[in-house]
Design a protein around this motif. Structure first.
Motif, PDB file in Angstrom:
ATOM      1  N   LYS A  11       9.168 -23.543  23.325  1.00 51.16           N
ATOM      2  CA  LYS A  11       8.639 -23.556  21.950  1.00 51.16           C
ATOM      3  C   LYS A  11       8.112 -22.154  21.599  1.00 51.16           C
ATOM      4  O   LYS A  11       7.334 -21.582  22.360  1.00 51.16           O
ATOM      5  N   CYS A  46       4.290 -20.674  22.187  1.00 50.03           N
ATOM      6  CA  CYS A  46       3.604 -21.391  23.271  1.00 50.03           C
ATOM      7  C   CYS A  46       3.178 -20.391  24.343  1.00 50.03           C
ATOM      8  O   CYS A  46       3.805 -19.345  24.529  1.00 50.03           O
ATOM      9  N   HIS A 103       3.652 -24.142  32.225  1.00 52.04           N
ATOM     10  CA  HIS A 103       3.039 -25.471  32.246  1.00 52.04           C
ATOM     11  C   HIS A 103       3.085 -26.038  33.665  1.00 52.04           C
ATOM     12  O   HIS A 103       4.026 -25.816  34.401  1.00 52.04           O
ATOM     13  N   THR A 149       6.837 -25.176  34.592  1.00 49.93           N
ATOM     14  CA  THR A 149       7.967 -25.109  33.663  1.00 49.93           C
ATOM     15  C   THR A 149       7.628 -24.302  32.421  1.00 49.93           C
ATOM     16  O   THR A 149       6.463 -24.044  32.133  1.00 49.93           O
ATOM     17  N   CYS A 202       8.530 -24.490  28.241  1.00 50.69           N
ATOM     18  CA  CYS A 202       9.016 -25.475  27.275  1.00 50.69           C
ATOM     19  C   CYS A 202       9.984 -24.881  26.257  1.00 50.69           C
ATOM     20  O   CYS A 202      10.775 -25.600  25.669  1.00 50.69           O
TER      21      CYS A 202
END
Length: 120
Positions: free
Chosen positions: A39, A42, A52, A35, A37
């Motif tokens: 942010k 990141c 991730h 995935t 996120c």
């Protein structure tokens, strides 16, 4: 040389023996997901992105609804094996049904007093 019926019986016994050593089974499917996120800054937003995960998810239908469960890598390995065992179980049962049908034709001909290789 064994007769066709004896060969069918032997094949059926071998399949039944394989059932006895199959191991645990599980319905459903297993997926691995990665995935992002969202942010800023990141690693999943970098170029190229480093997403991730992986995250493992097992899903199956219960009462017409999909039920899912998140799994660790170790749990996913177990479910992978159990799902493979379930598929093999289904293959074995299908093979047993086919062998039974073929043997059944021979047995039915014997009961009717016809030679085993005679056509109806």
């Amino acid at each position: 040389m064994p007769s066709r019926l004896e060969r069918y019986e032997e094949k059926y016994r071998a399949l039944a023996e394989e059932l006895g050593i199959l191991g645990f089974i599980s319905p459903g499917s297993l997926v691995s997901r990665t995935t992002s996120c969202g942010k800023p800054g990141c690693r999943c937003q970098a170029d190229p992105p480093e997403r991730h995960g992986p995250y493992y998810q097992w899903s199956r239908a219960v009462g017409g609804k999909t039920v899912s469960r998140r799994l660790s890598e170790e749990e996913a390995a177990l479910y992978r094996e159990w799902i493979a065992n379930r598929r093999r179980l289904e293959q074995i049962v299908a093979e047993m049904a086919a062998v039974s049908a073929a043997a059944g034709e021979i047995l039915l001909r014997q009961v009717a007093g016809r030679p085993p290789d005679a056509k109806r």
